[in-house]
Design a protein around this motif. Sequence first.
Motif, PDB file in Angstrom:
ATOM      1  N   GLY A  10       0.812  -1.205   0.000  1.00  0.00           N
ATOM      2  CA  GLY A  10       0.000   0.000   0.000  1.00  0.00           C
ATOM      3  C   GLY A  10       0.844   1.252   0.000  1.00  0.00           C
ATOM      4  N   LEU A  11       0.155   2.378   0.161  1.00  0.00           N
ATOM      5  CA  LEU A  11       0.804   3.700   0.226  1.00  0.00           C
ATOM      6  C   LEU A  11       0.797   4.157   1.676  1.00  0.00           C
ATOM      7  CD1 LEU A  11       1.850   6.377  -0.990  1.00  0.00           C
ATOM      8  CD2 LEU A  11      -0.555   7.009  -1.363  1.00  0.00           C
ATOM      9  N   VAL A  12       1.984   4.442   2.207  1.00  0.00           N
ATOM     10  CA  VAL A  12       2.096   4.871   3.594  1.00  0.00           C
ATOM     11  C   VAL A  12       3.059   6.043   3.697  1.00  0.00           C
ATOM     12  CG1 VAL A  12       1.545   2.595   4.554  1.00  0.00           C
ATOM     13  CG2 VAL A  12       3.936   3.214   4.107  1.00  0.00           C
ATOM     14  N   HIS A  13       2.985   6.729   4.832  1.00  0.00           N
ATOM     15  CA  HIS A  13       3.901   7.840   5.104  1.00  0.00           C
ATOM     16  C   HIS A  13       5.206   7.321   5.685  1.00  0.00           C
ATOM     17  CE1 HIS A  13       0.896  10.774   4.166  1.00  0.00           C
ATOM     18  NE2 HIS A  13       0.089  10.383   5.136  1.00  0.00           N
ATOM     19  N   GLY A  15       7.989   6.487   8.229  1.00  0.00           N
ATOM     20  CA  GLY A  15       7.861   6.193   9.643  1.00  0.00           C
ATOM     21  C   GLY A  15       6.751   5.213   9.978  1.00  0.00           C
ATOM     22  N   SER A  16       5.920   4.899   9.010  1.00  0.00           N
ATOM     23  CA  SER A  16       4.794   3.989   9.217  1.00  0.00           C
ATOM     24  C   SER A  16       5.250   2.531   9.177  1.00  0.00           C
ATOM     25  CB  SER A  16       3.729   4.221   8.151  1.00  0.00           C
ATOM     26  OG  SER A  16       3.215   5.524   8.201  1.00  0.00           O
ATOM     27  N   SER A  17       4.277   1.654   9.431  1.00  0.00           N
ATOM     28  CA  SER A  17       4.511   0.215   9.386  1.00  0.00           C
ATOM     29  C   SER A  17       3.548  -0.452   8.426  1.00  0.00           C
ATOM     30  CB  SER A  17       4.327  -0.403  10.786  1.00  0.00           C
ATOM     31  OG  SER A  17       5.264   0.116  11.696  1.00  0.00           O
ATOM     32  N   LEU A  18       3.980  -1.566   7.867  1.00  0.00           N
ATOM     33  CA  LEU A  18       3.144  -2.414   7.034  1.00  0.00           C
ATOM     34  C   LEU A  18       3.551  -3.855   7.308  1.00  0.00           C
ATOM     35  CD1 LEU A  18       3.050  -0.974   3.369  1.00  0.00           C
ATOM     36  CD2 LEU A  18       1.096  -1.289   4.897  1.00  0.00           C
ATOM     37  N   ARG A  19       2.584  -4.768   7.140  1.00  0.00           N
ATOM     38  CA  ARG A  19       2.918  -6.174   7.196  1.00  0.00           C
ATOM     39  C   ARG A  19       2.510  -6.826   5.888  1.00  0.00           C
ATOM     40  NH1 ARG A  19       1.201 -11.297  11.048  1.00  0.00           N
ATOM     41  NH2 ARG A  19      -0.771 -11.154   9.885  1.00  0.00           N
ATOM     42  N   SER A  85       9.181   1.557  10.613  1.00  0.00           N
ATOM     43  CA  SER A  85      10.011   2.736  10.322  1.00  0.00           C
ATOM     44  C   SER A  85      10.305   2.848   8.830  1.00  0.00           C
ATOM     45  CB  SER A  85      11.322   2.667  11.114  1.00  0.00           C
ATOM     46  OG  SER A  85      11.066   2.586  12.507  1.00  0.00           O
ATOM     47  N   LEU A  86       9.267   2.745   8.045  1.00  0.00           N
ATOM     48  CA  LEU A  86       9.450   2.744   6.593  1.00  0.00           C
ATOM     49  C   LEU A  86      10.012   4.071   6.097  1.00  0.00           C
ATOM     50  CD1 LEU A  86       6.286   0.735   5.661  1.00  0.00           C
ATOM     51  CD2 LEU A  86       8.592   0.182   4.900  1.00  0.00           C
ATOM     52  N   LYS A  87      10.843   3.964   5.073  1.00  0.00           N
ATOM     53  CA  LYS A  87      11.509   5.118   4.473  1.00  0.00           C
ATOM     54  C   LYS A  87      11.128   5.198   2.987  1.00  0.00           C
ATOM     55  CE  LYS A  87      15.595   4.277   7.369  1.00  0.00           C
ATOM     56  NZ  LYS A  87      17.056   4.023   7.353  1.00  0.00           N
ATOM     57  N   PRO A  88      11.227   6.379   2.400  1.00  0.00           N
ATOM     58  CA  PRO A  88      10.931   6.483   0.956  1.00  0.00           C
ATOM     59  C   PRO A  88      11.752   5.519   0.108  1.00  0.00           C
ATOM     60  CG  PRO A  88      11.023   8.667   1.932  1.00  0.00           C
ATOM     61  CD  PRO A  88      11.467   7.702   3.008  1.00  0.00           C
ATOM     62  N   GLU A  89      12.974   5.229   0.535  1.00  0.00           N
ATOM     63  CA  GLU A  89      13.812   4.317  -0.245  1.00  0.00           C
ATOM     64  C   GLU A  89      13.363   2.860  -0.142  1.00  0.00           C
ATOM     65  OE1 GLU A  89      14.830   6.631   1.980  1.00  0.00           O
ATOM     66  OE2 GLU A  89      16.572   5.898   3.134  1.00  0.00           O
ATOM     67  N   ASP A  90      12.383   2.569   0.704  1.00  0.00           N
ATOM     68  CA  ASP A  90      11.795   1.227   0.754  1.00  0.00           C
ATOM     69  C   ASP A  90      10.739   1.039  -0.339  1.00  0.00           C
ATOM     70  OD1 ASP A  90      11.877   1.500   4.313  1.00  0.00           O
ATOM     71  OD2 ASP A  90      13.261   0.348   3.055  1.00  0.00           O
ATOM     72  N   THR A  91      10.416   2.080  -1.057  1.00  0.00           N
ATOM     73  CA  THR A  91       9.420   1.997  -2.117  1.00  0.00           C
ATOM     74  C   THR A  91       9.884   1.034  -3.207  1.00  0.00           C
ATOM     75  OG1 THR A  91       8.610   4.241  -1.747  1.00  0.00           O
ATOM     76  CG2 THR A  91       8.249   3.304  -3.934  1.00  0.00           C
ATOM     77  N   ALA A  92       9.043   0.039  -3.503  1.00  0.00           N
ATOM     78  CA  ALA A  92       9.394  -0.999  -4.475  1.00  0.00           C
ATOM     79  C   ALA A  92       8.211  -1.952  -4.619  1.00  0.00           C
ATOM     80  CB  ALA A  92      10.618  -1.786  -4.015  1.00  0.00           C
ATOM     81  N   THR A 126       4.608   1.732  -1.403  1.00  0.00           N
ATOM     82  CA  THR A 126       5.025   3.098  -1.695  1.00  0.00           C
ATOM     83  C   THR A 126       5.080   3.882  -0.398  1.00  0.00           C
ATOM     84  OG1 THR A 126       3.996   3.014  -3.886  1.00  0.00           O
ATOM     85  CG2 THR A 126       4.541   5.195  -3.007  1.00  0.00           C
ATOM     86  N   VAL A 127       6.236   4.467  -0.125  1.00  0.00           N
ATOM     87  CA  VAL A 127       6.433   5.256   1.088  1.00  0.00           C
ATOM     88  C   VAL A 127       6.677   6.704   0.660  1.00  0.00           C
ATOM     89  CG1 VAL A 127       7.717   5.509   3.235  1.00  0.00           C
ATOM     90  CG2 VAL A 127       7.470   3.244   2.175  1.00  0.00           C
ATOM     91  N   SER A 128       5.728   7.540   0.974  1.00  0.00           N
ATOM     92  CA  SER A 128       5.802   8.913   0.498  1.00  0.00           C
ATOM     93  C   SER A 128       5.025   9.830   1.429  1.00  0.00           C
ATOM     94  CB  SER A 128       5.218   9.017  -0.916  1.00  0.00           C
ATOM     95  OG  SER A 128       5.181  10.363  -1.352  1.00  0.00           O
ATOM     96  N   SER A 129       5.535  11.038   1.580  1.00  0.00           N
ATOM     97  CA  SER A 129       4.819  12.038   2.367  1.00  0.00           C
ATOM     98  C   SER A 129       3.866  12.841   1.479  1.00  0.00           C
ATOM     99  CB  SER A 129       5.807  12.957   3.070  1.00  0.00           C
ATOM    100  OG  SER A 129       6.697  13.533   2.141  1.00  0.00           O
TER     101      SER A 129
END
Length: 129
Positions: A10-13, A15-19, A85-92, A126-129
């Motif tokens: 999904g799309l998160v900000h 610093g967020s978490s996903l499983r 602690s997701l970062k924008p560079e985790d987007t993939a 997708t990790v984006s503000s």
Amino acid sequence: QVQLVESGGGLVHPGSSLRLSCVASGRTFNMLTMAWFRQAPGKERAIVANINYNGGSTNYADSVKGRFTISRDNAKNMVYLQMNSLKPEDTAVYYCAADSMRPYRGGVHYTSPDDYASWGQGTQVTVSS
């Protein structure tokens, strides 16, 4: 061969978490090393984490150590990737993979995409503000 289906992207900000979850078909799941890979646009597919057949060994890419946790539930044919602690560079696109050609003989030292014979369709993170 093992069929794999991922979910949970999904799309998160930042610093967020996903499983992420991956369900496997077949009776050999509990014999197989499982892995999560990711591929960002214009980049090679690279391992994020893997886990041996009984969950006793795990391995992580340096970029995710301390933030991501791989786990499995052999009773449910499931493998998970908890991402904190997701970062924008985790987007993939994140892919679940099984070392389906080496039941019981795989291991977390197998980190190349070529080592994994079975793949899911991928789930976008997708990790984006």
